[in-house]
Design an enzyme around this catalytic site. Sequence first.
Site, PDB file in Angstrom:
ATOM      1  N   HIS A 187      11.766  11.159   3.423  1.00  0.00           N
ATOM      2  CA  HIS A 187      10.793  10.908   2.360  1.00  0.00           C
ATOM      3  C   HIS A 187      11.332  11.355   1.006  1.00  0.00           C
ATOM      4  O   HIS A 187      11.611  12.539   0.801  1.00  0.00           O
ATOM      5  CB  HIS A 187       9.513  11.673   2.712  1.00  0.00           C
ATOM      6  CG  HIS A 187       8.402  11.514   1.748  1.00  0.00           C
ATOM      7  ND1 HIS A 187       7.792  12.588   1.137  1.00  0.00           N
ATOM      8  CD2 HIS A 187       7.755  10.414   1.295  1.00  0.00           C
ATOM      9  CE1 HIS A 187       6.823  12.164   0.365  1.00  0.00           C
ATOM     10  NE2 HIS A 187       6.777  10.852   0.439  1.00  0.00           N
ATOM     11  N   GLU A 213      13.197   6.726   2.086  1.00  0.00           N
ATOM     12  CA  GLU A 213      12.116   6.113   1.323  1.00  0.00           C
ATOM     13  C   GLU A 213      12.250   6.525  -0.130  1.00  0.00           C
ATOM     14  O   GLU A 213      12.687   7.639  -0.425  1.00  0.00           O
ATOM     15  CB  GLU A 213      10.762   6.577   1.883  1.00  0.00           C
ATOM     16  CG  GLU A 213       9.534   6.044   1.161  1.00  0.00           C
ATOM     17  CD  GLU A 213       8.986   6.984   0.091  1.00  0.00           C
ATOM     18  OE1 GLU A 213       7.974   6.641  -0.541  1.00  0.00           O
ATOM     19  OE2 GLU A 213       9.573   8.083  -0.126  1.00  0.00           O
ATOM     20  N   ASP A 257      10.503   5.874  -4.396  1.00  0.00           N
ATOM     21  CA  ASP A 257       9.422   5.389  -5.253  1.00  0.00           C
ATOM     22  C   ASP A 257      10.045   4.771  -6.495  1.00  0.00           C
ATOM     23  O   ASP A 257      11.064   5.268  -6.994  1.00  0.00           O
ATOM     24  CB  ASP A 257       8.514   6.546  -5.677  1.00  0.00           C
ATOM     25  CG  ASP A 257       8.067   7.384  -4.501  1.00  0.00           C
ATOM     26  OD1 ASP A 257       7.146   6.953  -3.793  1.00  0.00           O
ATOM     27  OD2 ASP A 257       8.642   8.473  -4.293  1.00  0.00           O
ATOM     28  N   HIS A 310       8.824   9.083  -8.690  1.00  0.00           N
ATOM     29  CA  HIS A 310       7.496   9.009  -8.065  1.00  0.00           C
ATOM     30  C   HIS A 310       6.380   8.931  -9.092  1.00  0.00           C
ATOM     31  O   HIS A 310       5.483   8.084  -8.991  1.00  0.00           O
ATOM     32  CB  HIS A 310       7.280  10.235  -7.173  1.00  0.00           C
ATOM     33  CG  HIS A 310       5.940  10.264  -6.505  1.00  0.00           C
ATOM     34  ND1 HIS A 310       4.815  10.779  -7.125  1.00  0.00           N
ATOM     35  CD2 HIS A 310       5.538   9.846  -5.278  1.00  0.00           C
ATOM     36  CE1 HIS A 310       3.782  10.680  -6.304  1.00  0.00           C
ATOM     37  NE2 HIS A 310       4.195  10.112  -5.180  1.00  0.00           N
ATOM     38  N   GLU A 312       8.697   1.988  -2.400  1.00  0.00           N
ATOM     39  CA  GLU A 312       7.277   2.049  -2.755  1.00  0.00           C
ATOM     40  C   GLU A 312       7.083   1.816  -4.249  1.00  0.00           C
ATOM     41  O   GLU A 312       7.626   2.542  -5.072  1.00  0.00           O
ATOM     42  CB  GLU A 312       6.657   3.391  -2.369  1.00  0.00           C
ATOM     43  CG  GLU A 312       5.175   3.452  -2.728  1.00  0.00           C
ATOM     44  CD  GLU A 312       4.515   4.783  -2.406  1.00  0.00           C
ATOM     45  OE1 GLU A 312       3.369   4.994  -2.877  1.00  0.00           O
ATOM     46  OE2 GLU A 312       5.134   5.608  -1.715  1.00  0.00           O
TER      47      GLU A 312
END
Length: 239
Positions: free
Chosen positions: A10, A37, A39, A52, A109
């Site tokens: 993450h 992952e 952002d 993020h 994301e």
Amino acid sequence: MSDRTGIIAHRGYNGWYPENTHRSFDEALKLDVAGVECDVNLTKDGEVVVIHDQTVDRTSDGSGAVGDMTLKELRALNVGTTEDPQRIMLLDELLDLVESYPGKQLLIETKHPSPFGARLEESVAEVLRNRQLDADPRFSLISFNPEAITRFRNLLPSLQSFLLLEPEEGLPQSREGATGFGPSIRQARSEADFFGGVECPTYVWTVNLSKDMAWCRDNGVELMATDLPELALEVLSRS
């Protein structure tokens, strides 16, 4: 159900290194994990950057909104530590890094609400198309925003996508065109019958306790996001 739960680091190796940095991703990708992952947001001059928050205040030595700053201005900030300075990454640069580790996955994301609205998904799609990755199974798209998922379905129909779920909003009525759902670990455990079926692939976030990692392993979770990938590897290796 998958034979083995895929470990997704993450924001990179977020438990030990500054999130969403080259160092964090590189250290995670060295491990025997399924992938990482990230952002993404847009800069003032339209570049897709890996961060993020909508501001740089929490994760850098500067302040201000990402969307009000150019890439050059963002590059002047340190998003690492004093001992190990890191510069904000372009999505393109992260893709370079991930592709240097054969077989690794990347979940992207898009962060909403974004001041740029649909331009965020359009820009991500453009980056992937330009690299001929718009049908590459190593790359998946995730968002809490159902409209973003719909845009992904239209822009990049060949890629897997997960609709992330806000636990307080209850169970979703549909996937909004997504491949599967992304519940929190708490929601996944409380609604195991709903999320555990073969017709509902799951990407569970953010799993940092050994007991929850074991639950994901034992309940057929496809992908599990964690800040502690080495601990997850240890737990998932147990019978």
